[in-house]
Design an enzyme around this catalytic site. Structure first.
Site, short mmCIF file in Angstrom:
data_model
loop_
_atom_site.label_atom_id
_atom_site.label_comp_id
_atom_site.label_asym_id
_atom_site.label_seq_id
_atom_site.Cartn_x
_atom_site.Cartn_y
_atom_site.Cartn_z
NE ARG A 95 -2.46 -1.68 3.36
CZ ARG A 95 -3.06 -1.77 4.53
NH1 ARG A 95 -4.28 -1.30 4.68
NH2 ARG A 95 -2.47 -2.34 5.56
CD GLN A 96 4.44 2.60 3.65
OE1 GLN A 96 5.31 3.43 3.53
NE2 GLN A 96 4.33 1.84 4.72
CG HIS A 129 -3.60 -2.00 -2.07
ND1 HIS A 129 -4.93 -2.03 -1.75
CD2 HIS A 129 -3.27 -0.71 -2.26
CE1 HIS A 129 -5.38 -0.79 -1.71
NE2 HIS A 129 -4.40 0.03 -2.02
CE LYS A 191 -11.63 3.04 1.66
NZ LYS A 191 -11.00 1.74 1.89
NE ARG A 193 -7.63 4.23 4.20
CZ ARG A 193 -7.87 3.27 5.09
NH1 ARG A 193 -7.61 3.48 6.36
NH2 ARG A 193 -8.37 2.11 4.72
CG ASP A 218 -11.55 -4.08 0.75
OD1 ASP A 218 -10.81 -3.82 -0.22
OD2 ASP A 218 -11.78 -3.27 1.67
C1 R5P Z 1 -7.84 0.18 0.63
O1 R5P Z 1 -7.90 0.81 -0.41
C2 R5P Z 1 -7.87 -1.31 0.69
O2 R5P Z 1 -8.42 -1.87 -0.44
C3 R5P Z 1 -8.61 -1.77 1.92
O3 R5P Z 1 -9.94 -1.37 1.83
C4 R5P Z 1 -8.00 -1.21 3.17
O4 R5P Z 1 -6.61 -1.44 3.17
C5 R5P Z 1 -8.62 -1.78 4.41
O5 R5P Z 1 -8.05 -1.16 5.52
P1 R5P Z 1 -8.90 -0.99 6.84
O6 R5P Z 1 -9.43 -2.34 7.22
O7 R5P Z 1 -7.90 -0.46 7.84
O8 R5P Z 1 -9.97 0.00 6.56
#
Ligand code: R5P
Length: 291
Positions: A95-96, A129, A191, A193, A218
């Protein structure tokens, strides 16, 4: 005929054993001792020459420790064999993969360099990811999908009037594939963040889910924040039940409890990370990609 040897490391021994069985490969298990200061001491037996060596290790928490362990195992195996494939079903740091805010280090690119330097010839991951993470490698990489296996599980459940939900736009293609395998439709939530605070919000307005059984799909569940927010939103829209399918269930802290409390009926994940929810075995899709 190509001969494989599978090395099962600390985080993924059961999965490695299953992959070895499917490939009719020699199986070697590592022994790991963690010293009081956190250092890992790894030991494993002699590996046969002229084999393709598959080192299996997911890099879930403690991420840095588990990453260093796979680097050490590959380096040691490289002394005997030149063809070493790293199977990292769950790839930490994926994710980074790019700079989101100025000044951030793109640590995924460092991870890629370290794996290459250790002697890995090819990298296999499961539902990474984002494919951007793999662009940091100069050696070949392969992203294996667990989505068909997850879909098979839900097919057997025979849910009536099912609708697939992606909790964010980034997961839309995954949800589309999952839905098509189940011959149903899908929707995508919006969504957001906050990159600094981590606060998650569902920005979608009304969605038509009334009376339907939903499967939220997901790639990763980490803190559970995304699934909790999505479930609360969907429940307000008067859906029937909410199920969750994910490839990598990290479940940091009390994520699982929070998700259940939000009203999720069942959470299903794969054995890229061994947890009580890991009902989906990815050894078959991994073995097929390697053969
Ligand atoms: C984000 O874009 C990923 O696809 C997941 O939705 C995310 O990493 C989930 O993280 P968390 O459970 O902390 O919300």
């Amino acid at each position: 005929m190509v001969k494989f040897t599978v090395i099962g490391s600390n985080t993924s021994k059961d999965l490695a054993r299953r992959i070895a069985r499917r490939l009719r490969a020699t199986y070697i298990e590592t022994q790991t001792k963690i010293f009081p200061d956190g250092e890992s001491k790894i030991t494993f037996g002699r590996i046969p020459k002229n084999n393709i060596i598959l080192v299996v290790q997911s890099t879930y928490p403690p991420v840095d420790t588990n990453l260093l362990q796979i680097l050490a195992i590959i380096s040691q195996a490289r002394k005997t064999c030149s063809r070493i494939y790293a199977i990292i079903p769950y790839m930490g740091y994926a994710r980074q993969d790019k700079q989101f805010l100025s000044g951030e280090v793109v640590t995924m690119s460092i991870v890629a360099k370290m794996l290459e330097a250790s002697g890995a010839r090819k990298i296999f991951v499961v539902d990474i990811h984002s494919k951007t993470a793999l662009n940091h490698f100069k050696i070949p990489t392969e992203n294996i999908s667990a989505v068909p296996e997850l879909a098979k599980y839900f097919k057997r459940m025979k849910l009536k009037n099912m609708l697939v939900v992606s909790p964010d736009i980034g997961g839309s293609l995954r949800a589309k594939k999952f839905a098509s395998l189940l011959n149903t439709d899908f929707i995508t939530l919006k969504k957001s963040r906050d990159r600094k605070t981590g606060k998650i919000q569902i920005k979608s307005s009304k969605v038509d889910v009334k009376g339907r059984d939903l499967v939220v799909v997901d790639d990763i569940i980490s803190t559970g924040g995304s699934i909790v927010k999505a479930t609360q939103f969907l429940k307000k829209q008067k859906c029937k039940r909410v199920f969750v399918a994910c490839t990598h269930g990290l479940f940091i802290g009390d994520a699982e409890r929070k998700i259940k409390k939000a009203g999720v009926s069942q959470i299903i994940s794969s054995n890229t990370i061994p947890k009580s929810t890991s009902k989906i075995d990815v050894s078959g899709v991994i073995a097929r990609s390697i053969q």
